[in-house]
Design a protein around this motif. Structure first.
Motif, PDB file in Angstrom:
ATOM      1  N   ASP A 216     -36.368  69.972 -11.052  1.00 12.64           N
ATOM      2  CA  ASP A 216     -36.831  71.337 -10.783  1.00 12.64           C
ATOM      3  C   ASP A 216     -38.287  71.517 -11.194  1.00 12.64           C
ATOM      4  O   ASP A 216     -39.058  72.183 -10.492  1.00 12.64           O
ATOM      5  CB  ASP A 216     -35.961  72.347 -11.524  1.00 12.64           C
ATOM      6  CG  ASP A 216     -34.553  72.421 -10.959  1.00 12.64           C
ATOM      7  OD1 ASP A 216     -34.356  71.959  -9.822  1.00 12.64           O
ATOM      8  OD2 ASP A 216     -33.670  72.938 -11.664  1.00 12.64           O
ATOM      9  N   VAL A 217     -38.684  70.936 -12.307  1.00 16.45           N
ATOM     10  CA  VAL A 217     -40.081  71.031 -12.745  1.00 16.45           C
ATOM     11  C   VAL A 217     -40.997  70.313 -11.758  1.00 16.45           C
ATOM     12  O   VAL A 217     -42.062  70.815 -11.398  1.00 16.45           O
ATOM     13  CB  VAL A 217     -40.241  70.458 -14.167  1.00 16.45           C
ATOM     14  CG1 VAL A 217     -41.710  70.300 -14.537  1.00 16.45           C
ATOM     15  CG2 VAL A 217     -39.538  71.334 -15.182  1.00 16.45           C
ATOM     16  N   GLY A 218     -40.579  69.141 -11.283  1.00 14.85           N
ATOM     17  CA  GLY A 218     -41.371  68.413 -10.289  1.00 14.85           C
ATOM     18  C   GLY A 218     -41.488  69.179  -8.985  1.00 14.85           C
ATOM     19  O   GLY A 218     -42.561  69.204  -8.363  1.00 14.85           O
ATOM     20  N   SER A 219     -40.407  69.837  -8.569  1.00 15.43           N
ATOM     21  CA  SER A 219     -40.470  70.654  -7.352  1.00 15.43           C
ATOM     22  C   SER A 219     -41.379  71.858  -7.540  1.00 15.43           C
ATOM     23  O   SER A 219     -42.081  72.263  -6.612  1.00 15.43           O
ATOM     24  CB  SER A 219     -39.065  71.116  -6.964  1.00 15.43           C
ATOM     25  OG  SER A 219     -38.267  70.016  -6.628  1.00 15.43           O
ATOM     26  N   ALA A 220     -41.391  72.420  -8.732  1.00 19.24           N
ATOM     27  CA  ALA A 220     -42.275  73.559  -8.996  1.00 19.24           C
ATOM     28  C   ALA A 220     -43.735  73.136  -8.962  1.00 19.24           C
ATOM     29  O   ALA A 220     -44.592  73.863  -8.444  1.00 19.24           O
ATOM     30  CB  ALA A 220     -41.938  74.182 -10.347  1.00 19.24           C
ATOM     31  N   PHE A 221     -44.040  71.951  -9.498  1.00 21.18           N
ATOM     32  CA  PHE A 221     -45.417  71.465  -9.439  1.00 21.18           C
ATOM     33  C   PHE A 221     -45.852  71.185  -8.008  1.00 21.18           C
ATOM     34  O   PHE A 221     -47.016  71.360  -7.666  1.00 21.18           O
ATOM     35  CB  PHE A 221     -45.590  70.200 -10.280  1.00 21.18           C
ATOM     36  CG  PHE A 221     -45.855  70.471 -11.725  1.00 21.18           C
ATOM     37  CD1 PHE A 221     -46.971  71.172 -12.111  1.00 21.18           C
ATOM     38  CD2 PHE A 221     -44.990  70.011 -12.689  1.00 21.18           C
ATOM     39  CE1 PHE A 221     -47.226  71.426 -13.440  1.00 21.18           C
ATOM     40  CE2 PHE A 221     -45.225  70.252 -14.020  1.00 21.18           C
ATOM     41  CZ  PHE A 221     -46.345  70.965 -14.400  1.00 21.18           C
ATOM     42  N   SER A 222     -44.931  70.761  -7.159  1.00 15.17           N
ATOM     43  CA  SER A 222     -45.324  70.475  -5.777  1.00 15.17           C
ATOM     44  C   SER A 222     -45.561  71.747  -4.978  1.00 15.17           C
ATOM     45  O   SER A 222     -46.180  71.702  -3.926  1.00 15.17           O
ATOM     46  CB  SER A 222     -44.266  69.617  -5.090  1.00 15.17           C
ATOM     47  OG  SER A 222     -43.093  70.369  -4.842  1.00 15.17           O
ATOM     48  N   CYS A 223     -45.075  72.883  -5.465  1.00  6.63           N
ATOM     49  CA  CYS A 223     -45.280  74.153  -4.762  1.00  6.63           C
ATOM     50  C   CYS A 223     -46.580  74.847  -5.145  1.00  6.63           C
ATOM     51  O   CYS A 223     -46.884  75.912  -4.615  1.00  6.63           O
ATOM     52  CB  CYS A 223     -44.108  75.089  -5.030  1.00  6.63           C
ATOM     53  SG  CYS A 223     -42.574  74.508  -4.279  1.00  6.63           S
ATOM     54  N   ILE A 224     -47.328  74.287  -6.076  1.00 10.09           N
ATOM     55  CA  ILE A 224     -48.590  74.903  -6.478  1.00 10.09           C
ATOM     56  C   ILE A 224     -49.604  74.753  -5.342  1.00 10.09           C
ATOM     57  O   ILE A 224     -49.767  73.675  -4.782  1.00 10.09           O
ATOM     58  CB  ILE A 224     -49.138  74.251  -7.769  1.00 10.09           C
ATOM     59  CG1 ILE A 224     -48.196  74.557  -8.930  1.00 10.09           C
ATOM     60  CG2 ILE A 224     -50.538  74.739  -8.072  1.00 10.09           C
ATOM     61  CD1 ILE A 224     -48.597  73.846 -10.204  1.00 10.09           C
ATOM     62  N   ASP A 225     -50.271  75.858  -5.013  1.00 11.22           N
ATOM     63  CA  ASP A 225     -51.278  75.844  -3.954  1.00 11.22           C
ATOM     64  C   ASP A 225     -52.574  75.272  -4.509  1.00 11.22           C
ATOM     65  O   ASP A 225     -53.147  75.812  -5.452  1.00 11.22           O
ATOM     66  CB  ASP A 225     -51.487  77.264  -3.441  1.00 11.22           C
ATOM     67  CG  ASP A 225     -52.519  77.317  -2.336  1.00 11.22           C
ATOM     68  OD1 ASP A 225     -52.769  76.273  -1.706  1.00 11.22           O
ATOM     69  OD2 ASP A 225     -53.078  78.399  -2.114  1.00 11.22           O
ATOM     70  N   GLN A 226     -53.056  74.192  -3.926  1.00 10.18           N
ATOM     71  CA  GLN A 226     -54.244  73.508  -4.424  1.00 10.18           C
ATOM     72  C   GLN A 226     -55.488  73.782  -3.589  1.00 10.18           C
ATOM     73  O   GLN A 226     -56.543  73.241  -3.860  1.00 10.18           O
ATOM     74  CB  GLN A 226     -53.988  72.004  -4.462  1.00 10.18           C
ATOM     75  CG  GLN A 226     -52.832  71.635  -5.335  1.00 10.18           C
ATOM     76  CD  GLN A 226     -52.492  70.162  -5.230  1.00 10.18           C
ATOM     77  OE1 GLN A 226     -53.168  69.399  -4.554  1.00 10.18           O
ATOM     78  NE2 GLN A 226     -51.440  69.768  -5.903  1.00 10.18           N
ATOM     79  N   SER A 227     -55.368  74.623  -2.583  1.00  8.84           N
ATOM     80  CA  SER A 227     -56.507  74.794  -1.687  1.00  8.84           C
ATOM     81  C   SER A 227     -57.188  76.149  -1.847  1.00  8.84           C
ATOM     82  O   SER A 227     -58.009  76.514  -1.012  1.00  8.84           O
ATOM     83  CB  SER A 227     -56.039  74.645  -0.238  1.00  8.84           C
ATOM     84  OG  SER A 227     -55.166  75.707   0.093  1.00  8.84           O
ATOM     85  N   TYR A 228     -56.884  76.904  -2.872  1.00  9.44           N
ATOM     86  CA  TYR A 228     -57.503  78.219  -3.053  1.00  9.44           C
ATOM     87  C   TYR A 228     -58.983  78.050  -3.365  1.00  9.44           C
ATOM     88  O   TYR A 228     -59.353  77.228  -4.197  1.00  9.44           O
ATOM     89  CB  TYR A 228     -56.808  78.964  -4.184  1.00  9.44           C
ATOM     90  CG  TYR A 228     -57.299  80.363  -4.365  1.00  9.44           C
ATOM     91  CD1 TYR A 228     -56.903  81.364  -3.499  1.00  9.44           C
ATOM     92  CD2 TYR A 228     -58.170  80.683  -5.395  1.00  9.44           C
ATOM     93  CE1 TYR A 228     -57.347  82.655  -3.654  1.00  9.44           C
ATOM     94  CE2 TYR A 228     -58.626  81.972  -5.562  1.00  9.44           C
ATOM     95  CZ  TYR A 228     -58.209  82.945  -4.686  1.00  9.44           C
ATOM     96  OH  TYR A 228     -58.660  84.221  -4.849  1.00  9.44           O
ATOM     97  N   MET A 229     -59.827  78.822  -2.674  1.00  8.22           N
ATOM     98  CA  MET A 229     -61.264  78.706  -2.918  1.00  8.22           C
ATOM     99  C   MET A 229     -61.918  80.073  -2.805  1.00  8.22           C
ATOM    100  O   MET A 229     -61.416  80.967  -2.133  1.00  8.22           O
ATOM    101  CB  MET A 229     -61.906  77.738  -1.935  1.00  8.22           C
ATOM    102  CG  MET A 229     -61.901  78.162  -0.509  1.00  8.22           C
ATOM    103  SD  MET A 229     -62.782  76.975   0.487  1.00  8.22           S
ATOM    104  CE  MET A 229     -62.713  77.774   2.053  1.00  8.22           C
ATOM    105  N   LEU A 230     -62.999  80.200  -3.504  1.00  4.58           N
ATOM    106  CA  LEU A 230     -63.814  81.415  -3.448  1.00  4.58           C
ATOM    107  C   LEU A 230     -65.111  81.097  -2.718  1.00  4.58           C
ATOM    108  O   LEU A 230     -65.739  80.084  -2.974  1.00  4.58           O
ATOM    109  CB  LEU A 230     -64.130  81.909  -4.849  1.00  4.58           C
ATOM    110  CG  LEU A 230     -62.946  82.399  -5.679  1.00  4.58           C
ATOM    111  CD1 LEU A 230     -63.385  82.655  -7.097  1.00  4.58           C
ATOM    112  CD2 LEU A 230     -62.358  83.642  -5.067  1.00  4.58           C
ATOM    113  N   SER A 231     -65.496  81.970  -1.832  1.00  7.20           N
ATOM    114  CA  SER A 231     -66.759  81.807  -1.119  1.00  7.20           C
ATOM    115  C   SER A 231     -67.753  82.849  -1.602  1.00  7.20           C
ATOM    116  O   SER A 231     -67.369  83.945  -2.022  1.00  7.20           O
ATOM    117  CB  SER A 231     -66.551  81.979   0.388  1.00  7.20           C
ATOM    118  OG  SER A 231     -65.639  81.026   0.860  1.00  7.20           O
TER     119      SER A 231
END
Length: 92
Positions: free
Chosen positions: A49-64
């Motif tokens: 469950d912890v591994g699945s939660a880490f895979s759901c983290i959005d890594q593409s958030y960016m500020l312009s």
């Protein structure tokens, strides 16, 4: 001497206690094995469950258009694709 040997042969006072001790200890060992097996399975499920939660983290958030010390920004966006083995049941 023959009398002492006959007394030792006919003495059964410790037999019942040792048989009960063997029975109780074998039941305790079997219960411990089953209990530890269940603990191992539950720990494995929680880590999955912890591994699945880490895979759901959005890594593409960016500020312009982020500016200096006052923290001024005009837009933000994200784009997330599913990772390889990012399903809930992929970790075995």
């Amino acid at each position: 001497m023959k009398n002492i040997i006959n007394q030792l042969i006919n003495d059964e006072a410790g037999f019942i206690v040792s048989a009960e001790l063997v029975l109780i200890s074998s039941i305790a060992v079997l219960a411990m094995i089953v209990g530890l097996s269940e603990v191992a399975n539950n720990v494995n499920q929680e880590l999955e469950d912890v591994g699945s939660a880490f895979s759901c983290i959005d890594q593409s958030y960016m500020l312009s258009n982020a500016h200096g010390h006052k923290g001024c920004t005009e837009s933000s966006s994200f784009y997330d694709q599913s990772d390889f083995c990012s399903g809930q049941w992929d970790v075995q």
